[in-house]
Enzyme design. Sequence first.
Site, PDB file in Angstrom:
ATOM      1  NE  ARG A 298      48.914  41.666  44.941  1.00 37.40           N
ATOM      2  CZ  ARG A 298      47.914  42.174  45.669  1.00 37.40           C
ATOM      3  NH1 ARG A 298      47.860  43.485  45.911  1.00 37.40           N
ATOM      4  NH2 ARG A 298      46.985  41.394  46.158  1.00 37.40           N
TER       5      ARG A 298
ATOM      6  N   PRO B  57      43.294  38.436  53.474  1.00 35.13           N
ATOM      7  CG  PRO B  57      42.742  37.691  55.603  1.00 35.13           C
ATOM      8  CD  PRO B  57      43.881  38.247  54.799  1.00 35.13           C
ATOM      9  CD  GLU B  58      40.902  39.523  47.757  1.00 31.57           C
ATOM     10  OE1 GLU B  58      39.925  39.839  47.042  1.00 31.57           O
ATOM     11  OE2 GLU B  58      41.877  38.887  47.314  1.00 31.57           O
TER      12      GLU B  58
ATOM     13  CE  LYS C  89      41.602  44.253  50.860  1.00 29.72           C
ATOM     14  NZ  LYS C  89      42.906  44.106  50.175  1.00 29.72           N
TER      15      LYS C  89
END
Length: 284
Positions: free
Chosen positions: A267, A2-3, A60
């Site tokens: 990534r 989650p960002e 976050k």
Amino acid sequence: MPELPEVETVRRGLELVTLKQPIVDVEVLLARSIALPKEPQAFIEHLRDRAIEQWQRRGKYLLATLDDGSRLVIHLRMSGQLLWLTTPQPPCPHTRVRWFFPTRAELRFVDQRTFGRCWWLPPDCRVAEAIPALATLAPEPLSEAFTVAFLAARLAHCRRSIKTALLDQSIVAGMGNIYADESLFLSGLHPTQSAHTLTPEQVQRLHGVICQVLREGIAAGGTTIRTFMSPAGVNGHYGGQAWVYGRKGEACRVCGTTIERLRLAGRSSHYCPQCQPLSSAIGK
């Protein structure tokens, strides 16, 4: 993971249902989900009979201020969820922590990957000392402190790719893979361009786009890729309007070129070769 938009969605959801209610009991089902205190029983005892006065978000991280001045801090990490249940239900296989409220309501921390963490910090504890990662966070990107000048200064001597730089929490707090890809697309920047080569005009545009994309993500309730949902169990809808993220092999919404994906510092990065030409990243 989650960002910022997802964590902000969770924060807003928690504020709607948990404030001013006493925590009547706590259950820890996975000890390593508790970072502080070291003993889960101490975590339980410090939270029992306390009420949450306020929820804040920093990057976050979620931070709850309790009625005695102590703090509950939660980081969802890769797969954490905070779900609000209004009727009793048996814990699902990945339930790690449960907070029980009056009228039999429950706040449940579900975490399949088990990387998420919870901290209880006493009133006299400096949060950034107990959780060092908080001390290095950049200003909130939707705050007045996150200026073009701040972003330019952080990128000026950064030899990493601009995509990798955006994931650095000391440069853009709360930024992650999804909204970094989206920001670079709308800025016309190839993900491999060296951060220090951006012109002042490019930095200014990138700054504005970062703020725009994060606001749009919040308005959409975040992005649900695998596990994210709000405390009410609602999926995020930003993914349906994403420009490039998760759209490898699909047509660019602007020019029709096929969206590509590359690996960068471990990534994935999604981009449009036409709208984000590689030539902008060469020879700089």
